[in-house]
Design a protein around this motif. Structure first.
Motif, PDB file in Angstrom:
ATOM      1  N   ARG A 186       0.850  -1.197   0.000  1.00 54.68           N
ATOM      2  CA  ARG A 186       0.000   0.000   0.000  1.00 54.68           C
ATOM      3  C   ARG A 186       0.877   1.234   0.000  1.00 54.68           C
ATOM      4  N   ARG A 187       0.360   2.283  -0.615  1.00 57.17           N
ATOM      5  CA  ARG A 187       1.045   3.564  -0.539  1.00 57.17           C
ATOM      6  C   ARG A 187       0.942   4.134   0.868  1.00 57.17           C
ATOM      7  N   GLY A 188       1.894   4.971   1.218  1.00 54.62           N
ATOM      8  CA  GLY A 188       1.807   5.699   2.466  1.00 54.62           C
ATOM      9  C   GLY A 188       0.886   6.899   2.313  1.00 54.62           C
ATOM     10  N   SER A 189       0.462   7.438   3.433  1.00 54.81           N
ATOM     11  CA  SER A 189      -0.417   8.607   3.417  1.00 54.81           C
ATOM     12  C   SER A 189       0.067   9.630   4.438  1.00 54.81           C
ATOM     13  N   LEU A 228       7.003  14.264  -7.703  1.00 55.22           N
ATOM     14  CA  LEU A 228       7.765  13.758  -6.562  1.00 55.22           C
ATOM     15  C   LEU A 228       8.664  12.604  -6.976  1.00 55.22           C
ATOM     16  N   ASP A 229       8.201  11.820  -7.935  1.00 57.20           N
ATOM     17  CA  ASP A 229       8.971  10.693  -8.460  1.00 57.20           C
ATOM     18  C   ASP A 229       8.244  10.161  -9.688  1.00 57.20           C
ATOM     19  N   GLY A 230       8.838   9.199 -10.342  1.00 63.68           N
ATOM     20  CA  GLY A 230       8.226   8.606 -11.529  1.00 63.68           C
ATOM     21  C   GLY A 230       7.617   7.245 -11.291  1.00 63.68           C
ATOM     22  N   GLY A 231       7.499   6.859 -10.006  1.00 64.03           N
ATOM     23  CA  GLY A 231       6.986   5.534  -9.711  1.00 64.03           C
ATOM     24  C   GLY A 231       8.045   4.473  -9.939  1.00 64.03           C
ATOM     25  N   ASN A 232       7.663   3.221  -9.758  1.00 63.54           N
ATOM     26  CA  ASN A 232       8.579   2.112 -10.014  1.00 63.54           C
ATOM     27  C   ASN A 232       7.782   0.886 -10.443  1.00 63.54           C
ATOM     28  N   GLN A 233       8.397  -0.265 -10.425  1.00 65.13           N
ATOM     29  CA  GLN A 233       7.752  -1.481 -10.930  1.00 65.13           C
ATOM     30  C   GLN A 233       6.452  -1.787 -10.198  1.00 65.13           C
ATOM     31  N   TRP A 234       6.389  -1.479  -8.904  1.00 66.40           N
ATOM     32  CA  TRP A 234       5.245  -1.883  -8.112  1.00 66.40           C
ATOM     33  C   TRP A 234       4.322  -0.743  -7.717  1.00 66.40           C
ATOM     34  N   GLU A 300       3.130   4.324   6.524  1.00 69.18           N
ATOM     35  CA  GLU A 300       4.229   4.360   5.569  1.00 69.18           C
ATOM     36  C   GLU A 300       3.933   3.429   4.398  1.00 69.18           C
ATOM     37  N   ALA A 301       4.549   3.699   3.273  1.00 71.07           N
ATOM     38  CA  ALA A 301       4.442   2.777   2.140  1.00 71.07           C
ATOM     39  C   ALA A 301       5.151   1.471   2.483  1.00 71.07           C
ATOM     40  N   PHE A 302       4.602   0.372   2.014  1.00 71.91           N
ATOM     41  CA  PHE A 302       5.243  -0.915   2.256  1.00 71.91           C
ATOM     42  C   PHE A 302       4.907  -1.872   1.125  1.00 71.91           C
ATOM     43  N   MET A 303       5.691  -2.930   1.025  1.00 72.31           N
ATOM     44  CA  MET A 303       5.413  -3.990   0.070  1.00 72.31           C
ATOM     45  C   MET A 303       5.854  -5.317   0.647  1.00 72.31           C
ATOM     46  N   GLY A 322     -10.647 -19.258 -11.460  1.00 75.91           N
ATOM     47  CA  GLY A 322     -10.255 -19.385 -12.866  1.00 75.91           C
ATOM     48  C   GLY A 322      -9.514 -18.178 -13.389  1.00 75.91           C
ATOM     49  N   ARG A 323      -9.205 -17.232 -12.524  1.00 67.58           N
ATOM     50  CA  ARG A 323      -8.474 -16.032 -12.934  1.00 67.58           C
ATOM     51  C   ARG A 323      -7.142 -15.966 -12.203  1.00 67.58           C
ATOM     52  N   ARG A 324      -6.111 -15.562 -12.926  1.00 65.55           N
ATOM     53  CA  ARG A 324      -4.813 -15.364 -12.301  1.00 65.55           C
ATOM     54  C   ARG A 324      -4.756 -13.932 -11.777  1.00 65.55           C
ATOM     55  N   PRO A 325      -4.696 -13.749 -10.470  1.00 65.64           N
ATOM     56  CA  PRO A 325      -4.754 -12.384  -9.930  1.00 65.64           C
ATOM     57  C   PRO A 325      -3.458 -11.616 -10.174  1.00 65.64           C
ATOM     58  N   VAL A 326      -3.609 -10.324 -10.426  1.00 63.62           N
ATOM     59  CA  VAL A 326      -2.430  -9.462 -10.500  1.00 63.62           C
ATOM     60  C   VAL A 326      -2.067  -9.041  -9.081  1.00 63.62           C
ATOM     61  N   LEU A 327      -0.789  -8.786  -8.865  1.00 63.04           N
ATOM     62  CA  LEU A 327      -0.326  -8.283  -7.582  1.00 63.04           C
ATOM     63  C   LEU A 327      -0.278  -6.763  -7.668  1.00 63.04           C
ATOM     64  N   ASP A 328      -0.918  -6.087  -6.733  1.00 68.75           N
ATOM     65  CA  ASP A 328      -1.159  -4.647  -6.859  1.00 68.75           C
ATOM     66  C   ASP A 328      -0.866  -3.943  -5.543  1.00 68.75           C
ATOM     67  N   THR A 329      -0.573  -2.635  -5.646  1.00 71.30           N
ATOM     68  CA  THR A 329      -0.300  -1.821  -4.458  1.00 71.30           C
ATOM     69  C   THR A 329      -1.130  -0.536  -4.431  1.00 71.30           C
ATOM     70  N   GLY A 330      -2.098  -0.407  -5.319  1.00 71.34           N
ATOM     71  CA  GLY A 330      -2.848   0.838  -5.437  1.00 71.34           C
ATOM     72  C   GLY A 330      -3.958   0.961  -4.409  1.00 71.34           C
ATOM     73  N   GLY A 331      -4.757   2.016  -4.561  1.00 74.02           N
ATOM     74  CA  GLY A 331      -5.876   2.253  -3.674  1.00 74.02           C
ATOM     75  C   GLY A 331      -5.486   3.039  -2.441  1.00 74.02           C
ATOM     76  N   GLY A 332      -6.380   3.025  -1.469  1.00 76.45           N
ATOM     77  CA  GLY A 332      -6.157   3.779  -0.239  1.00 76.45           C
ATOM     78  C   GLY A 332      -5.346   2.991   0.762  1.00 76.45           C
TER      79      GLY A 332
END
Length: 383
Positions: A186-189, A228-234, A300-303, A322-332
């Motif tokens: 999750r992103r930090g806030s 602030l930044d360009g993001g990264n892989q996750w 804080e942001a974490f992964m 039957g679906r392969r889930p994506v790994l995600d860090t978005g949202g609140g």
């Protein structure tokens, strides 16, 4: 109080209806955690009620554990909900079932997840004793300030030597269909209040005053114009949003003595709350000297690294849906921001399309899917 049997608890629907009939709008519990506690005691769990906070209005929390062996899996969530608002098709606290859907405030976020987790535990125990151990960490203060909820329970767990190997949090992670997404971070806030000083005076005599509003264009441009930044892989790029500008000035002929700026930064793991606070202070002093900067970091942001547990969870999700889930860090934010300090954590729950909305609802099929995914994950993990 509803009477439960271990066999009855293998069906998540009646338990979810019971939870939805508890109007547990933060900070009220309305019997929700007592209902959960009764269900878990029926399954053989040792249940501990953990009210934390001011004695006159403590936050209700619950911790329950069964077994002592490893692996040790913790299932986490919350039973508090946001206010329902008006104009529902059905009573938001009725648990109404119609056309393959169950309606109610908290059905998706996240009483449905709690009911599915308990039903999964009941199904696993129907097969025989646990090989590992299982715990539930539930709070009645996730939608509110979250001061005396999960964070306080985690402190208590540390004092008691309770350290899970992995935690699954049942927040609604799927945007539209079951099996789409697992949250592994999750992103930090960060919330900040910037108070830009000036000197109050009459607008007809500006030379005798100092208008703080006139320093805002340069300050706001500096805060908002540079990435602030360009993001990264996750993680996506961090985002700064100004949410309020206020002088508290009710009249038109006074130059205000101060202007207050409020802003929020949702930040990725390229930053910390401390590094962003330092940056805010530097920018403020460069463009509006004397500005006071007050910062509050709610998480804080974490992964969580994509290790064995995350892989097994993904396999369980794919096998059931039957679906392969994506790994995600978005949202609140979620209570995973606290849990990550104790053990690796991932989130998988129901479809969140109607959470916090009028006529919040989930399909009965999705509730069954989550129950099956959780049970399969327990089994694959060796619990």
């Amino acid at each position: 109080m509803t009477a439960f049997t271990p066999a009855a608890l293998t069906d998540p629907v009646p338990l979810l209806q019971g939870l939805l009939r508890c109007p547990s709008v933060t900070p009220k519990d309305a019997g929700a955690l007592a209902l959960v506690g009764q269900a878990l005691e029926t399954l053989g769990f040792t249940v501990t009620s953990l009210p934390f906070g001011p004695p006159e209005a403590p936050t209700p929390n619950l911790y329950a554990r069964l077994g002592t062996a490893r692996p040790f899996l913790c299932l986490a969530g919350h039973t508090d909900v946001v206010a329902p608002g008006p104009d529902w098709q059905h009573d938001p606290f009725s648990g109404h079932v119609e056309g393959g859907w169950i309606y109610g405030r908290g059905a998706a976020d996240m009483k449905g997840g709690v009911a599915a987790f308990i039903a999964a535990a009941a199904r696993r125990l129907r097969q025989g004793p646990l090989e590992g151990s299982l715990a539930f960490l539930l709070t009645g203060d996730e939608e509110g300030p979250a001061r005396h909820g999960t964070r306080a329970v985690l402190r208590w767990m540390k004092e008691q030597g309770e350290k899970p190997d992995f935690c699954l949090l049942g927040e609604p992670t799927n945007p539209g269909q079951m099996g789409e997404m697992i949250k592994v971070g999750r992103r930090g806030s960060l919330n900040a209040v910037l108070k830009v000083p000036g000197v109050q005076g009459h607008v007809a005599y500006p030379h005798l005053a100092d208008n703080p509003l006139h320093r805002l264009p340069a300050l706001l441009t500096a805060l908002t114009s540079s990435a602030l930044d360009g993001g990264n892989q996750w993680f996506a790029p961090s985002s700064l949003q100004v949410t309020s500008i206020d002088t508290g000035n009710p009249v038109t002929n006074i130059i205000p003595a101060q202007v207050e700026i409020r802003l929020n930064i949702r930040f990725n793991n390229l930053h910390t709350g401390a590094s962003l606070q330092k940056w805010l202070q530097e920018v403020a002093q460069a463009h509006a000297p004397g500005t006071e900067v007050a910062v509050s970091v709610s998480g804080e942001a974490f992964m969580t690294p994509a290790g064995r547990e995350v892989a097994l969870l993904g396999q369980a999700v794919e096998e059931v849906t039957g679906r392969r889930p994506v790994l995600d860090t978005g949202g609140g934010t979620s209570d995973a921001r606290f849990i990550t300090a104790m053990c690796p954590v991932a989130e998988f729950g129901l479809v969140g399309a109607t959470m916090h909305k009028r006529d919040e609802r989930i399909s009965l099929a999705s509730l069954e899917d989550l129950t099956r995914v959780t049970q399969l994950f327990m089994e694959q993990l060796g619990v």
